[in-house]
Write a protein that holds these residues in place. Structure first.
Motif, PDB file in Angstrom:
ATOM      1  N   UNK A  59      25.948  -2.045   9.034  1.00  0.00           N
ATOM      2  CA  UNK A  59      25.908  -3.039   9.948  1.00  0.00           C
ATOM      3  C   UNK A  59      25.414  -4.409   8.817  1.00  0.00           C
ATOM      4  N   UNK A  60      24.354  -4.622   8.582  1.00  0.00           N
ATOM      5  CA  UNK A  60      23.799  -5.053   7.790  1.00  0.00           C
ATOM      6  C   UNK A  60      25.474  -6.110   7.048  1.00  0.00           C
ATOM      7  N   UNK A  61      26.338  -4.851   6.382  1.00  0.00           N
ATOM      8  CA  UNK A  61      27.634  -5.992   5.167  1.00  0.00           C
ATOM      9  C   UNK A  61      28.156  -5.862   6.735  1.00  0.00           C
ATOM     10  N   UNK A  62      28.641  -5.513   7.432  1.00  0.00           N
ATOM     11  CA  UNK A  62      29.465  -6.215   8.529  1.00  0.00           C
ATOM     12  C   UNK A  62      28.743  -7.274   8.814  1.00  0.00           C
ATOM     13  N   UNK A  63      27.655  -8.065   9.440  1.00  0.00           N
ATOM     14  CA  UNK A  63      27.160  -9.168   8.972  1.00  0.00           C
ATOM     15  C   UNK A  63      27.841  -9.348   8.304  1.00  0.00           C
ATOM     16  N   UNK A  64      27.347  -9.423   7.759  1.00  0.00           N
ATOM     17  CA  UNK A  64      27.589 -10.342   5.607  1.00  0.00           C
ATOM     18  C   UNK A  64      29.329 -10.760   5.903  1.00  0.00           C
ATOM     19  N   UNK A  65      30.043  -9.605   6.527  1.00  0.00           N
ATOM     20  CA  UNK A  65      31.845 -10.073   6.334  1.00  0.00           C
ATOM     21  C   UNK A  65      31.261 -10.962   7.175  1.00  0.00           C
ATOM     22  N   UNK A  66      31.116 -11.074   8.093  1.00  0.00           N
ATOM     23  CA  UNK A  66      31.263 -11.505   9.417  1.00  0.00           C
ATOM     24  C   UNK A  66      30.698 -13.017   8.901  1.00  0.00           C
ATOM     25  N   UNK A  67      30.167 -13.638   8.122  1.00  0.00           N
ATOM     26  CA  UNK A  67      28.756 -14.696   7.669  1.00  0.00           C
ATOM     27  C   UNK A  67      29.791 -15.089   6.789  1.00  0.00           C
ATOM     28  N   UNK A  68      30.763 -14.498   5.707  1.00  0.00           N
ATOM     29  CA  UNK A  68      31.136 -15.003   4.770  1.00  0.00           C
ATOM     30  C   UNK A  68      32.282 -15.914   5.034  1.00  0.00           C
ATOM     31  N   UNK A  69      33.065 -14.837   6.005  1.00  0.00           N
ATOM     32  CA  UNK A  69      34.303 -15.165   6.894  1.00  0.00           C
ATOM     33  C   UNK A  69      34.250 -16.826   7.671  1.00  0.00           C
ATOM     34  N   UNK A  70      33.326 -16.616   8.136  1.00  0.00           N
ATOM     35  CA  UNK A  70      32.714 -17.945   9.121  1.00  0.00           C
ATOM     36  C   UNK A  70      32.378 -19.161   8.022  1.00  0.00           C
ATOM     37  N   UNK A  71      32.039 -18.356   6.691  1.00  0.00           N
ATOM     38  CA  UNK A  71      32.376 -20.040   5.920  1.00  0.00           C
ATOM     39  C   UNK A  71      33.459 -20.232   5.060  1.00  0.00           C
ATOM     40  N   UNK A  72      33.877 -19.515   5.186  1.00  0.00           N
ATOM     41  CA  UNK A  72      35.347 -19.756   3.949  1.00  0.00           C
ATOM     42  C   UNK A  72      35.472 -18.411   2.314  1.00  0.00           C
ATOM     43  N   UNK A  73      34.231 -17.967   2.872  1.00  0.00           N
ATOM     44  CA  UNK A  73      34.018 -16.745   1.586  1.00  0.00           C
ATOM     45  C   UNK A  73      34.603 -16.041   1.337  1.00  0.00           C
ATOM     46  N   UNK A  74      34.998 -16.093   0.012  1.00  0.00           N
ATOM     47  CA  UNK A  74      35.860 -14.283   0.185  1.00  0.00           C
ATOM     48  C   UNK A  74      34.609 -13.628  -0.398  1.00  0.00           C
ATOM     49  N   UNK A  75      34.407 -11.690   0.588  1.00  0.00           N
ATOM     50  CA  UNK A  75      33.371 -10.943   0.639  1.00  0.00           C
ATOM     51  C   UNK A  75      33.972  -9.789  -0.203  1.00  0.00           C
ATOM     52  N   UNK A  76      33.649  -8.754  -0.999  1.00  0.00           N
ATOM     53  CA  UNK A  76      34.093  -7.657  -1.699  1.00  0.00           C
ATOM     54  C   UNK A  76      32.977  -6.958  -1.760  1.00  0.00           C
ATOM     55  N   UNK A  77      33.085  -5.514  -1.979  1.00  0.00           N
ATOM     56  CA  UNK A  77      32.739  -4.632  -2.646  1.00  0.00           C
ATOM     57  C   UNK A  77      33.642  -4.117  -3.542  1.00  0.00           C
TER      58      UNK A  77
END
Length: 116
Positions: A59-77
């Motif tokens: 759940x934390x990773x999903x929130x992190x991805x959503x937060x990154x997207x809202x801030x225009x940041x690419x998020x990956x694992x």
């Protein structure tokens, strides 16, 4: 869980080591927000040494991805341990997150950010 951070201009690599469970979520969320605030363009999680993740961690990773997207940041694992690959497949989070092998990550981002 232990966390190591490597920063290059525009790129933050967060290495998660050990177990990511409910007891670790709060600390990770604060650390992740700090990376967002540092005005990076890419946040990459290196999961080579992560051996366990529970539903709170997912759940934390999903929130992190959503937060990154809202801030225009690419998020990956990338560089997932086989146990984490299996967990991600079971939970279907692998269909939501960008997941790269270590070689794919290095080929794409070393040339951009000169990560050693």
């Amino acid at each position: 869980m232990r966390i190591k951070i490597h920063k290059e201009e525009g790129l933050s690599i967060i290495k998660l080591i050990g177990r990511y469970d409910i007891e670790e979520v709060y600390d990770f969320d604060i650390l992740f927000q700090n990376q967002i605030d540092m005005n990076v363009s890419v946040i990459a999680l290196n999961l080579a040494e992560l051996r366990y993740i529970d539903s709170s961690g997912i759940g934390s990773l999903i929130r992190s991805k959503n937060t990154a997207m809202k801030n225009g940041i690419e998020f990956l694992c990338y560089n997932l341990h086989k146990d984490i690959v299996y967990t991600f497949q079971l939970s279907k989070i692998d269909q939501f997150l960008t997941i790269l092998s270590e070689d794919e990550f290095l080929n794409k981002y070393v040339t951009i950010f000169d990560v050693g």
